[in-house]
Design a protein around this motif. Structure first.
Motif, PDB file in Angstrom:
ATOM      1  N   CYS A 175       0.866  -1.315   0.046  1.00  9.08           N
ATOM      2  CA  CYS A 175      -0.094   0.096  -0.068  1.00  9.08           C
ATOM      3  C   CYS A 175       0.943   1.281  -0.011  1.00  9.08           C
ATOM      4  O   CYS A 175       1.741   1.439   1.029  1.00  9.08           O
ATOM      5  CB  CYS A 175      -0.884   0.192   1.251  1.00  9.08           C
ATOM      6  SG  CYS A 175      -1.706   1.497   1.453  1.00  9.08           S
ATOM      7  N   GLU A 177       0.078   4.210   0.324  1.00  9.74           N
ATOM      8  CA  GLU A 177      -0.362   5.122   1.425  1.00  9.74           C
ATOM      9  C   GLU A 177       0.248   4.748   2.689  1.00  9.74           C
ATOM     10  O   GLU A 177       0.951   5.558   3.699  1.00  9.74           O
ATOM     11  CB  GLU A 177      -1.741   5.085   1.463  1.00  9.74           C
ATOM     12  CG  GLU A 177      -2.317   6.506   2.194  1.00  9.74           C
ATOM     13  CD  GLU A 177      -2.258   7.729   1.247  1.00  9.74           C
ATOM     14  OE1 GLU A 177      -2.112   8.659   1.892  1.00  9.74           O
ATOM     15  OE2 GLU A 177      -2.398   7.342  -0.059  1.00  9.74           O
ATOM     16  N   CYS A 178       0.187   3.523   3.130  1.00 11.15           N
ATOM     17  CA  CYS A 178       0.609   2.761   4.386  1.00 11.15           C
ATOM     18  C   CYS A 178       2.348   2.883   4.404  1.00 11.15           C
ATOM     19  O   CYS A 178       2.766   2.620   5.374  1.00 11.15           O
ATOM     20  CB  CYS A 178       0.124   1.515   4.789  1.00 11.15           C
ATOM     21  SG  CYS A 178      -1.675   1.273   4.949  1.00 11.15           S
ATOM     22  N   CYS A 192      -6.455  -0.970  -0.315  1.00 11.83           N
ATOM     23  CA  CYS A 192      -6.166  -1.201   0.943  1.00 11.83           C
ATOM     24  C   CYS A 192      -7.210  -1.310   1.965  1.00 11.83           C
ATOM     25  O   CYS A 192      -8.042  -0.421   1.652  1.00 11.83           O
ATOM     26  CB  CYS A 192      -5.048  -0.219   1.373  1.00 11.83           C
ATOM     27  SG  CYS A 192      -4.651   0.172   3.194  1.00 11.83           S
ATOM     28  N   ARG A 194      -7.221  -0.062   4.768  1.00 11.89           N
ATOM     29  CA  ARG A 194      -7.589   1.157   5.299  1.00 11.89           C
ATOM     30  C   ARG A 194      -7.709   2.094   4.683  1.00 11.89           C
ATOM     31  O   ARG A 194      -8.050   3.369   5.100  1.00 11.89           O
ATOM     32  CB  ARG A 194      -6.353   1.196   6.468  1.00 11.89           C
ATOM     33  CG  ARG A 194      -5.958   0.058   7.382  1.00 11.89           C
ATOM     34  CD  ARG A 194      -5.114   0.248   8.646  1.00 11.89           C
ATOM     35  NE  ARG A 194      -5.559   1.731   9.118  1.00 11.89           N
ATOM     36  CZ  ARG A 194      -5.422   2.888   9.143  1.00 11.89           C
ATOM     37  NH1 ARG A 194      -4.248   3.093   8.400  1.00 11.89           N
ATOM     38  NH2 ARG A 194      -6.003   3.585   9.652  1.00 11.89           N
ATOM     39  N   HIS A 195      -7.438   2.227   3.398  1.00 14.05           N
ATOM     40  CA  HIS A 195      -7.574   3.226   2.671  1.00 14.05           C
ATOM     41  C   HIS A 195      -8.278   2.486   1.304  1.00 14.05           C
ATOM     42  O   HIS A 195      -7.859   2.058   0.328  1.00 14.05           O
ATOM     43  CB  HIS A 195      -6.154   3.629   1.989  1.00 14.05           C
ATOM     44  CG  HIS A 195      -5.291   4.252   2.847  1.00 14.05           C
ATOM     45  ND1 HIS A 195      -4.238   3.333   3.278  1.00 14.05           N
ATOM     46  CD2 HIS A 195      -5.101   5.175   3.560  1.00 14.05           C
ATOM     47  CE1 HIS A 195      -3.590   4.136   4.516  1.00 14.05           C
ATOM     48  NE2 HIS A 195      -4.189   5.217   4.549  1.00 14.05           N
TER      49      HIS A 195
HETATM   50 ZN    ZN Z   1      -3.182   1.615   3.279  1.00 16.05          ZN
END
Ligand code: ZN
Ligand code: ANZ
Ligand code: ZN
Length: 846
Positions: A175, A177-178, A192, A194-195
């Motif tokens: 990911c 972002e992560c 993701c 979470r995203h």
């Molecule tokens: Zn993420």
């Protein structure tokens, strides 16, 4: 406190009458906090049966949301009920405290992750106490503290020893972002978890894995025995594990010593194979690509298409493309030469990454063959006379082989076994089982997680990482760290952390800088609750064996796969390490519905969050909790409506007024029970015992607490309806006492503050939640008369009263004797009388 002017006596009296949760609740909370033993589990020797009631532990984000309130209201009602039923109850709570949000918050607010996390824990604990949740705080577990995560490290070492933790270079989900790797389970719809808008990329990295596939079969078979788990969760896990029985068959590549092994679930169709299809990343595809530039470019294109489809999770619907490699493979069953293709719908990481294509009997192969005009050959026919010979034909149960050499005429299912065995005997194949489940990737290139207890020594072990010795645990996560840089692993920048001594040669070595996936923390936290202070072992086996399996686990269905497969795996590993006796962590699982508001899931991003604090401030914790149980059956979605909370609050205030008004009567100790109770008294007792029976049944069975609470409301209505009779002394004090005490006890699991207050007011002995749960008296609960609706041609005309358990004839004559009914059927002929015993009478007239 002195110097405060005393108000008039009347004022005190009227204040006392009014239901004021903002006074009652903090008062009781202070008392409960002061009594550490109140909610504490007892030891094995308590002499009571044990009951382990568990709610999923929250991530300490800083504030509880309504989903938590709902989850905990269910668990708390159950725990209190089980105490009252005489069980030794373990009802713990903890914090799933590692994870990325703490790092993000640290970046944003310049607060170290640990400080941010622990402050959130403190704040949420205040909220939980304010809600009056009955947790045994002496067993609290906070996963980001070394006294907990050292045991993650200890388990890691044990798993490494057993070959269950290993490193491999692999394609991993990344990911951007992560800035970290994600497990397959954390990729949702190609994005993701979470995203939801961030597309997960594939990268090649060397990572740590747990060999969950070693337990694939047991994880699958165990599901059949988990009868106390929702069927939908079991189905999701079955599909996730994805067991496929089939065969491996070797096709040799014509004009070379290379071979292609295909995985097929339908080896019986092999005489119908008209091509071999390879994944773009298959080793043989790669080898062909090296020899042919034009082919290489086409294969790369196919791979790109596949990656794109994978990212959007549209692999099933991918528009199929392929390329003929110019090479041929030999079918070992009939010696036939078939072309070798590379296709974008063949995955490298499932089966062997190669298939035999049978267009006549497989949907996808059929589609592909049509597109590229590949031959189709029918080799399976239904076992019965049929004109339906359309292709593709995918049946197998009642079907037989045709045009298949010596196998012609065999039944498909039998042929699958025999042909796989034949291939094995000839050395060109074997029966096999394939799983969709992959090993669990646990490395994370993040800071706020458990350090992996491994080191790298270039001197004595250049190829293999070395485990640190157990005595060195915990490998502490450094507290001073710069996480403002987001490239690479944050721990890699802390020299004091990275530089280690080699456990083998004593020379300079490097520590592993990846941390563990936080799902490791939640895979076994509930074992730690049984012995949370243990500093020499993760827990004492005797203690865990006493409490396990968990009797009831309650949480969100969003954990149906990830957390609930990992914890089942961890349980099996711990069992095989000899730490516990149970095979599964939880006997029963309950997944509650979501809390929604204005039609959408309550969430920060939707801006429709209702704060529990606000509800508690306005209506009290009892009303808020009770509403969460009342507004919908626990397994369904709940639409939050503040008016509903206000309604519950008004109801509680009626209860408060009634019980307070008659408190003195209730205190009458052991009034002799009346043999000749008045009809008002009988009606009250009947309703009380019916309510007890109903709620007890609800707790034992389907947990329809919404209807439990409505039955309490009906009881309160009955009491209100008999108020003047009670005031006139027409109900015996013993009946009044029994009814009002009973009401208070029934309320205790749902509205614990008010129940405690009323119990005290009526002079009840001891703690209300430790008082024996009332037992329904069937004789008292029985109805003398029942009301039966009478319909004429399906339309309701009147309701008649008949003695309970009347036979059909009695009900029928009562219906025909009713004045309203007589008026309605006058001048008509009764054609038929339908009696549904105990329920209804319908007269069919002309
Ligand atoms: Zn993420
Ligand atoms: C020949 C065949 C004939 C097949 C037929 C099916 C029907 P499940 O049940 O999901 O395990 N397959 C195997 N590996 C594959 C891969 N890496 N990518 C895409 N498809 C793959 O599916 C197994 C079937 O899916 C296998 O059986 C294979 O096609 C295909 F009448 O082989 B079969
Ligand atoms: Zn060394």
């Amino acid at each position: 406190m002195s110097g405060i002017e005393k108000p008039a006596i009347e004022k005190i009296e009227s204040e006392k009458q009014r239901y004021s949760p903002s006074e009652i609740e903090p008062k009781w909370q202070t008392r409960w906090d002061a009594d550490a033993s109140l909610y504490a589990a007892e030891g094995h020797d308590s002499g009571k049966p044990k009951y382990y009631c568990l709610e999923m532990l929250p991530y300490p984000s800083g504030a509880l949301h309504m989903g938590h309130v709902r989850n905990y209201a269910i668990g708390d009602a159950l725990a209190r009920h089980m105490w009252m039923r005489g069980f030794n109850v373990l009802h713990p709570m903890g914090w799933d405290a590692f994870g990325l949000p703490a790092e993000n918050a640290a970046l944003k607010n310049k607060v170290p992750p640990r400080q941010w996390t622990l402050a959130n824990v403190a704040a949420m604990k205040v909220q939980m106490r304010r809600m009056g949740l009955s947790y045994d705080w002496s067993t609290e577990v906070t996963t980001c503290l070394p006294d907990y995560y050292r045991w993650n490290q200890w388990f890691f070492l044990k798993m490494f020893e057993k070959g269950l933790a290993y490193r491999k270079k692999s394609k991993v989900n990344w990911c951007p972002e992560c800035q970290t790797v994600l497990a397959n389970e954390q990729v949702v719809g190609g994005c993701c978890w979470r995203h939801e808008d961030t597309v997960v990329e594939q990268r090649d990295l060397t990572q740590w894995f747990f060999r969950i596939t070693r337990y694939a079969d047991e994880l699958l078979q165990g599901l059949d025995k988990l009868e106390g788990w929702p069927e939908k969760v079991r189905t999701m896990q079955r599909n996730w594990i994805g067991r496929s029985e089939g065969a491996l068959v070797d096709f040799s590549v014509a004009g070379s010593d290379a071979k292609v092994t295909v995985f097929t679930t339908r080896v019986d169709t092999i005489f119908g194979a008209t091509s071999v299809q390879l994944a773009p990343e298959h080793a043989v595809s790669k080898a062909f690509a090296l020899e042919d530039d034009a082919l290489r470019i086409q294969i790369e294109e196919l791979l790109e298409q596949q990656k794109k489809a994978r990212e959007t999770d549209a692999l099933g619907a991918i528009e199929k493309h392929g390329v003929f490699t110019g090479r041929y493979a030999i079918n070992p069953f009939n010696g036939e030469r078939v072309p070798i293709w590379v296709a974008n719908y063949i995955l490298a990481d499932y089966g062997t990454g190669a298939i035999m294509s049978v267009p006549a009997h497989d949907e996808r192969d059929f589609e592909f063959a049509q597109k590229y005009a590949l031959p189709m050959r029918r080799v399976i026919a239904p076992n019965v006379d049929t004109n339906d010979l359309a292709l593709p034909y995918t049946g197998e149960d009642e079907a037989v082989l045709i045009d298949s050499g010596e196998w012609t005429g065999e039944n498909c299912l039998e042929a699958q076994e025999k042909m796989a065995a034949f291939a094995k005997s000839k050395g060109f194949g074997t029966p096999t089982v394939t799983y969709r489940l992959k090993d669990w990737g646990v490395s994370r290139q993040r800071y706020w997680g458990t350090p992996i207890p491994m080191v790298y020594c270039d001197t004595c072990s250049p190829d293999e990482p070395l485990p640190v010795s157990e005595s060195e645990l915990p490998i502490l996560l450094p507290e001073q760290i710069d996480i403002t840089q987001t490239n690479g692993s944050p721990l890699g920048r802390v020299a004091e952390f990275v530089n280690a001594k080699c456990p083998r040669c004593g020379g300079a070595a490097r520590r592993e800088t990846d941390t563990m996936d936080t799902f490791v923390d939640s895979s076994w936290y509930f074992y730690r609750y049984t012995d949370a202070k243990n500093s020499t072992a993760p827990f004492d086996s005797d203690k865990a064996n006493y409490w396990f399996p968990i009797d009831q686990y309650i949480g969100g269905v969003e954990h149906a796969i990830l957390h609930l497969i990992y914890s089942r795996f961890w349980t099996k590993v711990m069992r095989d390490l000899g730490l516990i006796n149970n095979d599964e962590p939880a006997e029963r699982l309950f997944t509650q519905g979501m809390v929604i508001k204005d039609g959408a899931k309550m969430s920060k991003s939707k801006g429709n969050v209702v704060s529990p604090d606000l509800m508690i401030e306005r209506y009290g914790a009892d009303a808020t909790r009770m509403y969460a149980l009342f507004a919908a059956p626990p397994d369904r979605d709940l639409e939050w409506q503040e008016e509903g909370v206000a309604g519950i609050s008004r109801f509680l205030s009626r209860v408060h007024r009634l019980v307070t008004k008659y408190a003195a009567t209730c205190a009458t100790p052991n009034a002799p029970s009346e043999s000749s109770e008045t009809s008002a008294g009988q009606a009250l007792l009947r309703r009380l015992h019916q309510t007890i029976a109903k709620i007890t049944h609800d707790f034992d069975g389907r947990w329809h607490f919404n209807t439990s609470i409505s039955s309490i409301m009906i009881l309160v209505n009955e009491i209100t309806a008999n108020e003047s009779a009670m005031d006139a002394g027409e109900v015996s004090p013993s009946a009044m006492a029994e009814v009002l005490r009973g009401l208070t006890l029934l309320l205790a699991p749902f509205a614990p503050f008010l129940a405690a207050e009323l119990w005290e007011t009526m002079g009840g002995n001891g703690v209300v939640f430790r008082t024996q749960w009332p037992i329904a008296n069937e004789d008292l609960a029985r109805e003398d008369e029942v009301e039966i609706p009478v319909q004429v041609n399906g339309k309701l005309v009147n309701v008649v009263k008949v003695p309970a358990e009347s036979d059909e004839a009695t009900v029928k004559s009562a219906a025909l004797a009713d004045a309203k009914v007589i008026a309605r059927i006058e001048g008509k002929t009764v054609v038929k009388v339908i009696v549904v015993p105990g329920k209804l009478v319908n007269l069919v007239v002309k």
